[in-house]
Design a protein around this motif. Structure first.
Motif, PDB file in Angstrom:
ATOM      1  N   PRO A  61      82.570  24.014  -9.084  1.00 48.90           N
ATOM      2  CA  PRO A  61      82.916  25.318  -9.651  1.00 48.90           C
ATOM      3  C   PRO A  61      82.655  25.447 -11.152  1.00 48.90           C
ATOM      4  O   PRO A  61      82.616  26.554 -11.680  1.00 48.90           O
ATOM      5  CB  PRO A  61      84.405  25.464  -9.336  1.00 48.90           C
ATOM      6  N   ASP A  62      82.433  24.328 -11.816  1.00 50.94           N
ATOM      7  CA  ASP A  62      82.153  24.371 -13.257  1.00 50.94           C
ATOM      8  C   ASP A  62      80.663  24.255 -13.572  1.00 50.94           C
ATOM      9  O   ASP A  62      80.285  23.998 -14.713  1.00 50.94           O
ATOM     10  CB  ASP A  62      82.934  23.276 -13.977  1.00 50.94           C
ATOM     11  N   ASN A  63      79.808  24.490 -12.597  1.00 53.48           N
ATOM     12  CA  ASN A  63      78.361  24.414 -12.796  1.00 53.48           C
ATOM     13  C   ASN A  63      77.876  25.742 -13.384  1.00 53.48           C
ATOM     14  O   ASN A  63      77.676  26.721 -12.670  1.00 53.48           O
ATOM     15  CB  ASN A  63      77.669  24.103 -11.466  1.00 53.48           C
ATOM     16  N   ALA A  64      77.717  25.766 -14.701  1.00 52.18           N
ATOM     17  CA  ALA A  64      77.333  26.997 -15.399  1.00 52.18           C
ATOM     18  C   ALA A  64      75.986  27.518 -14.911  1.00 52.18           C
ATOM     19  O   ALA A  64      75.814  28.729 -14.723  1.00 52.18           O
ATOM     20  CB  ALA A  64      77.303  26.755 -16.905  1.00 52.18           C
ATOM     21  N   TYR A  65      75.023  26.617 -14.702  1.00 52.54           N
ATOM     22  CA  TYR A  65      73.710  27.068 -14.240  1.00 52.54           C
ATOM     23  C   TYR A  65      73.814  27.762 -12.878  1.00 52.54           C
ATOM     24  O   TYR A  65      73.194  28.809 -12.654  1.00 52.54           O
ATOM     25  CB  TYR A  65      72.698  25.919 -14.157  1.00 52.54           C
ATOM     26  N   ALA A  66      74.595  27.212 -11.969  1.00 54.66           N
ATOM     27  CA  ALA A  66      74.739  27.812 -10.639  1.00 54.66           C
ATOM     28  C   ALA A  66      75.380  29.197 -10.741  1.00 54.66           C
ATOM     29  O   ALA A  66      74.988  30.119 -10.019  1.00 54.66           O
ATOM     30  CB  ALA A  66      75.540  26.902  -9.718  1.00 54.66           C
ATOM     31  N   HIS A  67      76.360  29.356 -11.637  1.00 54.93           N
ATOM     32  CA  HIS A  67      76.950  30.685 -11.846  1.00 54.93           C
ATOM     33  C   HIS A  67      75.894  31.658 -12.368  1.00 54.93           C
ATOM     34  O   HIS A  67      75.791  32.800 -11.887  1.00 54.93           O
ATOM     35  CB  HIS A  67      78.112  30.615 -12.848  1.00 54.93           C
ATOM     36  N   PHE A  68      75.103  31.210 -13.350  1.00 53.20           N
ATOM     37  CA  PHE A  68      74.065  32.059 -13.927  1.00 53.20           C
ATOM     38  C   PHE A  68      73.026  32.447 -12.871  1.00 53.20           C
ATOM     39  O   PHE A  68      72.645  33.610 -12.757  1.00 53.20           O
ATOM     40  CB  PHE A  68      73.405  31.336 -15.108  1.00 53.20           C
ATOM     41  N   ALA A  69      72.589  31.476 -12.099  1.00 57.05           N
ATOM     42  CA  ALA A  69      71.573  31.745 -11.078  1.00 57.05           C
ATOM     43  C   ALA A  69      72.114  32.646  -9.970  1.00 57.05           C
ATOM     44  O   ALA A  69      71.406  33.530  -9.478  1.00 57.05           O
ATOM     45  CB  ALA A  69      71.067  30.432 -10.497  1.00 57.05           C
ATOM     46  N   LEU A  70      73.378  32.459  -9.591  1.00 52.56           N
ATOM     47  CA  LEU A  70      73.989  33.339  -8.593  1.00 52.56           C
ATOM     48  C   LEU A  70      74.079  34.756  -9.159  1.00 52.56           C
ATOM     49  O   LEU A  70      73.804  35.734  -8.453  1.00 52.56           O
ATOM     50  CB  LEU A  70      75.366  32.823  -8.180  1.00 52.56           C
ATOM     51  N   ALA A  71      74.426  34.874 -10.429  1.00 46.51           N
ATOM     52  CA  ALA A  71      74.490  36.190 -11.062  1.00 46.51           C
ATOM     53  C   ALA A  71      73.121  36.872 -11.034  1.00 46.51           C
ATOM     54  O   ALA A  71      73.018  38.069 -10.738  1.00 46.51           O
ATOM     55  CB  ALA A  71      74.994  36.052 -12.495  1.00 46.51           C
ATOM     56  N   ARG A  72      72.075  36.118 -11.343  1.00 47.29           N
ATOM     57  CA  ARG A  72      70.718  36.688 -11.293  1.00 47.29           C
ATOM     58  C   ARG A  72      70.361  37.119  -9.867  1.00 47.29           C
ATOM     59  O   ARG A  72      69.692  38.135  -9.668  1.00 47.29           O
ATOM     60  CB  ARG A  72      69.698  35.679 -11.816  1.00 47.29           C
ATOM     61  N   THR A  73      70.830  36.351  -8.895  1.00 43.96           N
ATOM     62  CA  THR A  73      70.582  36.706  -7.499  1.00 43.96           C
ATOM     63  C   THR A  73      71.274  38.023  -7.160  1.00 43.96           C
ATOM     64  O   THR A  73      70.668  38.922  -6.571  1.00 43.96           O
ATOM     65  CB  THR A  73      71.069  35.577  -6.568  1.00 43.96           C
ATOM     66  N   TYR A  74      72.543  38.137  -7.549  1.00 42.97           N
ATOM     67  CA  TYR A  74      73.269  39.397  -7.328  1.00 42.97           C
ATOM     68  C   TYR A  74      72.579  40.559  -8.054  1.00 42.97           C
ATOM     69  O   TYR A  74      72.466  41.660  -7.514  1.00 42.97           O
ATOM     70  CB  TYR A  74      74.707  39.286  -7.816  1.00 42.97           C
ATOM     71  N   GLN A  75      72.132  40.303  -9.275  1.00 45.04           N
ATOM     72  CA  GLN A  75      71.469  41.331 -10.063  1.00 45.04           C
ATOM     73  C   GLN A  75      70.222  41.848  -9.339  1.00 45.04           C
ATOM     74  O   GLN A  75      70.003  43.058  -9.261  1.00 45.04           O
ATOM     75  CB  GLN A  75      71.109  40.740 -11.423  1.00 45.04           C
ATOM     76  N   ARG A  76      69.437  40.931  -8.792  1.00 51.75           N
ATOM     77  CA  ARG A  76      68.224  41.336  -8.067  1.00 51.75           C
ATOM     78  C   ARG A  76      68.558  42.099  -6.794  1.00 51.75           C
ATOM     79  O   ARG A  76      67.743  42.871  -6.303  1.00 51.75           O
ATOM     80  CB  ARG A  76      67.358  40.115  -7.720  1.00 51.75           C
ATOM     81  N   GLY A  87      70.950  44.247  -6.744  1.00 50.22           N
ATOM     82  CA  GLY A  87      71.568  45.489  -7.181  1.00 50.22           C
ATOM     83  C   GLY A  87      73.085  45.463  -7.119  1.00 50.22           C
ATOM     84  O   GLY A  87      73.725  46.512  -7.048  1.00 50.22           O
ATOM     85  N   ARG A  88      73.672  44.284  -7.167  1.00 46.43           N
ATOM     86  CA  ARG A  88      75.125  44.113  -7.070  1.00 46.43           C
ATOM     87  C   ARG A  88      75.674  43.750  -8.459  1.00 46.43           C
ATOM     88  O   ARG A  88      75.911  42.591  -8.771  1.00 46.43           O
ATOM     89  CB  ARG A  88      75.444  43.053  -6.026  1.00 46.43           C
ATOM     90  N   ALA A  89      75.862  44.780  -9.279  1.00 46.13           N
ATOM     91  CA  ALA A  89      76.193  44.588 -10.694  1.00 46.13           C
ATOM     92  C   ALA A  89      77.549  43.922 -10.926  1.00 46.13           C
ATOM     93  O   ALA A  89      77.660  43.066 -11.818  1.00 46.13           O
ATOM     94  CB  ALA A  89      76.151  45.934 -11.417  1.00 46.13           C
ATOM     95  N   ASN A  90      78.571  44.286 -10.179  1.00 45.18           N
ATOM     96  CA  ASN A  90      79.908  43.727 -10.451  1.00 45.18           C
ATOM     97  C   ASN A  90      79.993  42.223 -10.229  1.00 45.18           C
ATOM     98  O   ASN A  90      80.437  41.503 -11.128  1.00 45.18           O
ATOM     99  CB  ASN A  90      80.985  44.467  -9.656  1.00 45.18           C
ATOM    100  N   PRO A  91      79.581  41.707  -9.066  1.00 44.07           N
ATOM    101  CA  PRO A  91      79.632  40.243  -8.935  1.00 44.07           C
ATOM    102  C   PRO A  91      78.661  39.543  -9.879  1.00 44.07           C
ATOM    103  O   PRO A  91      78.933  38.442 -10.352  1.00 44.07           O
ATOM    104  CB  PRO A  91      79.301  39.979  -7.469  1.00 44.07           C
ATOM    105  N   ALA A  92      77.545  40.201 -10.206  1.00 44.08           N
ATOM    106  CA  ALA A  92      76.604  39.609 -11.155  1.00 44.08           C
ATOM    107  C   ALA A  92      77.285  39.436 -12.507  1.00 44.08           C
ATOM    108  O   ALA A  92      77.223  38.350 -13.103  1.00 44.08           O
ATOM    109  CB  ALA A  92      75.362  40.485 -11.292  1.00 44.08           C
ATOM    110  N   GLN A  93      77.941  40.469 -12.987  1.00 44.36           N
ATOM    111  CA  GLN A  93      78.597  40.404 -14.292  1.00 44.36           C
ATOM    112  C   GLN A  93      79.676  39.322 -14.318  1.00 44.36           C
ATOM    113  O   GLN A  93      79.796  38.574 -15.289  1.00 44.36           O
ATOM    114  CB  GLN A  93      79.209  41.766 -14.648  1.00 44.36           C
ATOM    115  N   ARG A  94      80.427  39.213 -13.240  1.00 43.32           N
ATOM    116  CA  ARG A  94      81.481  38.191 -13.159  1.00 43.32           C
ATOM    117  C   ARG A  94      80.895  36.796 -13.333  1.00 43.32           C
ATOM    118  O   ARG A  94      81.398  35.974 -14.099  1.00 43.32           O
ATOM    119  CB  ARG A  94      82.216  38.303 -11.820  1.00 43.32           C
ATOM    120  N   HIS A  95      79.794  36.517 -12.630  1.00 41.01           N
ATOM    121  CA  HIS A  95      79.205  35.179 -12.695  1.00 41.01           C
ATOM    122  C   HIS A  95      78.435  34.943 -13.998  1.00 41.01           C
ATOM    123  O   HIS A  95      78.403  33.809 -14.480  1.00 41.01           O
ATOM    124  CB  HIS A  95      78.358  34.903 -11.450  1.00 41.01           C
ATOM    125  N   PHE A  96      77.851  35.991 -14.570  1.00 46.96           N
ATOM    126  CA  PHE A  96      77.253  35.832 -15.900  1.00 46.96           C
ATOM    127  C   PHE A  96      78.326  35.416 -16.897  1.00 46.96           C
ATOM    128  O   PHE A  96      78.125  34.527 -17.722  1.00 46.96           O
ATOM    129  CB  PHE A  96      76.587  37.125 -16.384  1.00 46.96           C
TER     130      PHE A  96
END
Length: 126
Positions: A80-95, A97-106
């Motif tokens: 759960p402390d893997n910053a890269y995985a959070h960032f990459a998941l956020a980019r996945t959500y962003q692509r 079109g899921r802005a809210n979960p993307a912002q949370r993980h960014f």
């Protein structure tokens, strides 16, 4: 006779070679080839988080966003402390079109590791 890991007579050393080859395929913009190699590694070593993270990156590069999302989420369940995985998941959500979960993980990525690209994506000033 060498001990095998149960994946069609492949040895642990073969899985390391497959992992390294998958890294090279991803770098060479062949994410589908990388996924094929990583499928074998993960079949034999389902607990291997590094292989799962690399496969998630390959899914993302191949625009297989649901598969990428699932794999990044599994990595985060384990780390759960893997910053890269959070960032990459956020980019996945962003692509997707899921802005809210993307912002949370960014924001989680930036909180865990204040790299400039993570901080910029987190938009703490907004």
């Amino acid at each position: 006779m060498p001990e095998t890991s149960g994946s069609h007579g492949r040895t642990p050393e073969t899985h390391v070679i497959d992992f390294r080859a998958a890294e090279q395929l991803l770098a060479a913009r062949d994410p589908q080839g990388a996924v094929k190699l990583l499928d074998r590694v993960i079949e034999a070593h389902p607990e291997n988080t590094a292989a799962r993270l690399l496969r998630a990156r390959a899914f993302f590069a191949a625009a297989r966003l649901r598969s990428a999302e699932l794999e990044f989420s599994l990595v985060l369940e384990r780390e759960p402390d893997n910053a890269y995985a959070h960032f990459a998941l956020a980019r996945t959500y962003q692509r997707q079109g899921r802005a809210n979960p993307a912002q949370r993980h960014f924001r989680l990525a930036a909180a865990l590791d204040p790299k400039p690209e993570y901080l910029e994506a987190a938009r703490f000033d907004r």
